[in-house]
Design a protein around this motif. Structure first.
Motif, PDB file in Angstrom:
ATOM      1  N   THR A  22       0.874  -1.103  -0.010  1.00 59.98           N
ATOM      2  CA  THR A  22       0.135   0.017  -0.077  1.00 59.98           C
ATOM      3  C   THR A  22       0.963   1.170   0.067  1.00 59.98           C
ATOM      4  OG1 THR A  22      -1.615  -1.150   1.240  1.00 59.98           O
ATOM      5  CG2 THR A  22      -1.962   1.449   1.314  1.00 59.98           C
ATOM      6  N   ALA A  23       1.874   1.178   1.021  1.00 58.30           N
ATOM      7  CA  ALA A  23       2.841   2.739   0.866  1.00 58.30           C
ATOM      8  C   ALA A  23       3.518   2.395  -0.644  1.00 58.30           C
ATOM      9  CB  ALA A  23       3.790   2.447   2.041  1.00 58.30           C
ATOM     10  N   LEU A  24       3.965   1.361  -1.099  1.00 62.41           N
ATOM     11  CA  LEU A  24       4.666   1.636  -2.354  1.00 62.41           C
ATOM     12  C   LEU A  24       3.751   2.176  -3.496  1.00 62.41           C
ATOM     13  CD1 LEU A  24       7.243  -0.101  -3.828  1.00 62.41           C
ATOM     14  CD2 LEU A  24       5.354  -1.122  -5.011  1.00 62.41           C
ATOM     15  N   LEU A  25       2.618   1.608  -3.489  1.00 61.51           N
ATOM     16  CA  LEU A  25       1.477   2.287  -4.342  1.00 61.51           C
ATOM     17  C   LEU A  25       1.213   3.637  -4.271  1.00 61.51           C
ATOM     18  CD1 LEU A  25      -0.146   1.452  -6.925  1.00 61.51           C
ATOM     19  CD2 LEU A  25      -2.055   1.090  -5.215  1.00 61.51           C
ATOM     20  N   ALA A  26       1.180   3.990  -2.854  1.00 63.55           N
ATOM     21  CA  ALA A  26       0.856   5.468  -2.640  1.00 63.55           C
ATOM     22  C   ALA A  26       2.105   6.330  -3.240  1.00 63.55           C
ATOM     23  CB  ALA A  26       0.707   5.817  -1.237  1.00 63.55           C
ATOM     24  N   LEU A  27       3.395   5.837  -2.996  1.00 64.56           N
ATOM     25  CA  LEU A  27       4.417   6.330  -3.622  1.00 64.56           C
ATOM     26  C   LEU A  27       4.614   6.495  -5.067  1.00 64.56           C
ATOM     27  CD1 LEU A  27       7.094   5.165  -1.161  1.00 64.56           C
ATOM     28  CD2 LEU A  27       6.403   7.350  -1.318  1.00 64.56           C
ATOM     29  N   TYR A  28       4.070   5.518  -5.718  1.00 64.87           N
ATOM     30  CA  TYR A  28       4.139   5.198  -7.068  1.00 64.87           C
ATOM     31  C   TYR A  28       3.026   6.412  -7.702  1.00 64.87           C
ATOM     32  CZ  TYR A  28       2.889   3.417 -11.777  1.00 64.87           C
ATOM     33  OH  TYR A  28       2.539   3.386 -13.150  1.00 64.87           O
ATOM     34  N   GLU A  29       1.960   6.558  -7.033  1.00 65.95           N
ATOM     35  CA  GLU A  29       0.922   7.339  -7.412  1.00 65.95           C
ATOM     36  C   GLU A  29       1.183   8.810  -7.530  1.00 65.95           C
ATOM     37  OE1 GLU A  29      -2.771   6.328  -5.835  1.00 65.95           O
ATOM     38  OE2 GLU A  29      -3.199   4.806  -7.382  1.00 65.95           O
ATOM     39  N   SER A  30       2.096   9.175  -6.432  1.00 67.53           N
ATOM     40  CA  SER A  30       2.610  10.548  -6.260  1.00 67.53           C
ATOM     41  C   SER A  30       3.910  10.586  -6.954  1.00 67.53           C
ATOM     42  CB  SER A  30       2.829  10.844  -4.768  1.00 67.53           C
ATOM     43  OG  SER A  30       3.541  10.117  -4.038  1.00 67.53           O
ATOM     44  N   ASP A  31       4.272   9.858  -8.002  1.00 65.16           N
ATOM     45  CA  ASP A  31       5.685   9.956  -8.584  1.00 65.16           C
ATOM     46  C   ASP A  31       6.818  10.111  -7.793  1.00 65.16           C
ATOM     47  OD1 ASP A  31       4.502   9.878 -11.249  1.00 65.16           O
ATOM     48  OD2 ASP A  31       3.751  11.923 -10.975  1.00 65.16           O
ATOM     49  N   ARG A  32       6.789   9.535  -6.793  1.00 63.22           N
ATOM     50  CA  ARG A  32       8.124   9.391  -5.732  1.00 63.22           C
ATOM     51  C   ARG A  32       8.887   8.294  -6.000  1.00 63.22           C
ATOM     52  NH1 ARG A  32       8.720  12.854  -1.182  1.00 63.22           N
ATOM     53  NH2 ARG A  32      10.941  11.866  -1.447  1.00 63.22           N
ATOM     54  N   ILE A  33       8.353   7.106  -6.756  1.00 59.29           N
ATOM     55  CA  ILE A  33       9.126   5.952  -7.066  1.00 59.29           C
ATOM     56  C   ILE A  33       8.655   5.732  -8.618  1.00 59.29           C
ATOM     57  CG2 ILE A  33       9.558   5.188  -4.738  1.00 59.29           C
ATOM     58  CD1 ILE A  33       7.181   3.137  -5.414  1.00 59.29           C
ATOM     59  N   ARG A  34       9.604   4.694  -9.158  1.00 59.47           N
ATOM     60  CA  ARG A  34       9.219   4.147 -10.371  1.00 59.47           C
ATOM     61  C   ARG A  34       9.432   2.431 -10.185  1.00 59.47           C
ATOM     62  NH1 ARG A  34      12.364   6.818 -14.685  1.00 59.47           N
ATOM     63  NH2 ARG A  34      13.890   6.664 -13.363  1.00 59.47           N
ATOM     64  N   VAL A  35       8.563   1.803 -10.814  1.00 62.69           N
ATOM     65  CA  VAL A  35       8.659   0.402 -10.584  1.00 62.69           C
ATOM     66  C   VAL A  35       8.586  -0.064 -12.247  1.00 62.69           C
ATOM     67  CG1 VAL A  35       7.741  -1.844  -9.699  1.00 62.69           C
ATOM     68  CG2 VAL A  35       7.439   0.384  -8.574  1.00 62.69           C
ATOM     69  N   SER A  36       9.761  -0.935 -12.601  1.00 69.74           N
ATOM     70  CA  SER A  36       9.709  -1.341 -13.684  1.00 69.74           C
ATOM     71  C   SER A  36       8.865  -2.593 -13.898  1.00 69.74           C
ATOM     72  CB  SER A  36      11.226  -1.819 -14.026  1.00 69.74           C
ATOM     73  OG  SER A  36      11.318  -2.670 -15.320  1.00 69.74           O
ATOM     74  N   ARG A  37       8.052  -2.960 -14.943  1.00 75.98           N
ATOM     75  CA  ARG A  37       7.222  -3.942 -15.126  1.00 75.98           C
ATOM     76  C   ARG A  37       8.102  -5.061 -15.503  1.00 75.98           C
ATOM     77  NH1 ARG A  37       2.606  -2.977 -19.059  1.00 75.98           N
ATOM     78  NH2 ARG A  37       1.121  -3.085 -17.152  1.00 75.98           N
ATOM     79  N   GLY A  38       8.893  -5.050 -16.194  1.00 76.53           N
ATOM     80  CA  GLY A  38       9.871  -6.554 -16.811  1.00 76.53           C
ATOM     81  C   GLY A  38      10.781  -6.787 -15.658  1.00 76.53           C
ATOM     82  N   THR A  39      11.505  -6.054 -14.880  1.00 74.73           N
ATOM     83  CA  THR A  39      12.686  -6.369 -13.880  1.00 74.73           C
ATOM     84  C   THR A  39      12.108  -6.169 -12.629  1.00 74.73           C
ATOM     85  OG1 THR A  39      13.453  -4.360 -13.804  1.00 74.73           O
ATOM     86  CG2 THR A  39      14.450  -5.458 -15.486  1.00 74.73           C
ATOM     87  N   HIS A  40      11.025  -5.637 -12.215  1.00 72.65           N
ATOM     88  CA  HIS A  40      10.532  -5.349 -10.967  1.00 72.65           C
ATOM     89  C   HIS A  40      11.328  -4.469  -9.969  1.00 72.65           C
ATOM     90  CE1 HIS A  40       7.074  -8.622 -10.491  1.00 72.65           C
ATOM     91  NE2 HIS A  40       6.962  -8.056 -11.750  1.00 72.65           N
ATOM     92  N   PRO A  49      12.055  17.539  -0.677  1.00 75.89           N
ATOM     93  CA  PRO A  49      11.482  16.649   0.572  1.00 75.89           C
ATOM     94  C   PRO A  49      10.245  17.148   1.065  1.00 75.89           C
ATOM     95  CG  PRO A  49      13.683  17.963   0.853  1.00 75.89           C
ATOM     96  CD  PRO A  49      13.096  18.303  -0.651  1.00 75.89           C
ATOM     97  N   GLU A  50       9.265  16.224   1.293  1.00 77.53           N
ATOM     98  CA  GLU A  50       7.915  16.615   1.841  1.00 77.53           C
ATOM     99  C   GLU A  50       7.639  15.501   2.848  1.00 77.53           C
ATOM    100  OE1 GLU A  50       5.285  14.077  -1.017  1.00 77.53           O
ATOM    101  OE2 GLU A  50       6.380  15.488  -2.214  1.00 77.53           O
ATOM    102  N   ASP A  51       6.588  15.903   3.897  1.00 77.46           N
ATOM    103  CA  ASP A  51       6.213  14.899   4.562  1.00 77.46           C
ATOM    104  C   ASP A  51       5.444  13.838   4.152  1.00 77.46           C
ATOM    105  OD1 ASP A  51       6.887  16.728   6.767  1.00 77.46           O
ATOM    106  OD2 ASP A  51       4.966  17.722   6.671  1.00 77.46           O
ATOM    107  N   LEU A  52       6.103  12.558   4.538  1.00 78.76           N
ATOM    108  CA  LEU A  52       5.546  11.178   4.018  1.00 78.76           C
ATOM    109  C   LEU A  52       5.253  10.627   5.484  1.00 78.76           C
ATOM    110  CD1 LEU A  52       8.645  10.149   1.965  1.00 78.76           C
ATOM    111  CD2 LEU A  52       6.517  10.874   1.124  1.00 78.76           C
ATOM    112  N   HIS A  53       4.082   9.822   5.300  1.00 76.32           N
ATOM    113  CA  HIS A  53       3.763   8.835   6.264  1.00 76.32           C
ATOM    114  C   HIS A  53       4.835   8.004   6.680  1.00 76.32           C
ATOM    115  CE1 HIS A  53       1.833   5.491   8.158  1.00 76.32           C
ATOM    116  NE2 HIS A  53       0.987   6.211   8.640  1.00 76.32           N
TER     117      HIS A  53
END
Length: 181
Positions: A22-40, A49-53
């Motif tokens: 859930t945290a990973l998806l929230a970061l993905y949706e806010s463009d904080r991380i990128r996840v490669s479909r092929g390599t994971h 910097p911003e306030d993060l959970h």
């Protein structure tokens, strides 16, 4: 307890790994991380910097500058103290209790809430993931990534006589350095 956070919903519905997802998806949706479909491979994108959970901060902390495989990130975050703090809040709120061998189990009230989340997960992929798991995510790319295991590493052939690995034997072109030639 009053209003539950997506991380509390995730823990109640799926446990520590679901909290990390859930945290990973929230970061993905806010463009904080990128996840490669092929390599994971998970990479942190440069941002102000911003306030993060705290659980989101734990995800960021687990990804070095070179990136890291998704499975390793999720495993490390699921065991992090930030996720344990989410569980402790649920225990103190009477929604979880220690079961056999110390495993956390939902109380009657926790089970009732979990059933409610399953029938009405809320709006947005973060809440849907928290309540329903990866199959509840509407973003097809992230649903596929979260539903599949990390790919197995490719074993490169060695040259006879213990030489260096033969990188040309794959037959794949390397367009990164050949300018597409």
């Amino acid at each position: 307890m009053s209003e539950l956070s997506p991380y509390e919903i995730a823990f109640l519905s799926g446990g520590p790994t679901r909290v990390a997802q859930t945290a990973l998806l929230a970061l993905y949706e806010s463009d904080r991380i990128r996840v490669s479909r092929g390599t994971h491979r998970v990479e942190v994108l440069p941002r102000e910097p911003e306030d993060l959970h705290p659980v989101q901060a734990a995800v960021i902390d687990q990804v070095p500058g070179t990136g890291r495989l998704l499975g390793a990130v999720l495993e490390a975050v699921a065991a992090a103290p930030e996720v344990r703090a989410v569980a402790d809040a649920l225990v103190s709120g009477g929604l979880l209790r220690a079961g056999l061998r110390g495993a956390l189990r939902p109380t009657g009230e926790g089970k009732a809430l979990r059933r409610g989340f399953e029938t009405s997960p809320g709006e947005g992929d973060v809440l849907r993931l928290a309540a329903l798991g990866p199959e509840g995510v509407q973003d097809a790319k992230m649903r596929e990534i979260l539903s599949t295991d990390d790919p197995k590493p490719v074993k490169m052939p060695k040259k006879p006589k213990g030489g260096h690995r033969d990188l040309d034997s794959s037959g794949l072109s390397d367009t990164q350095y050949s300018a597409g030639l």
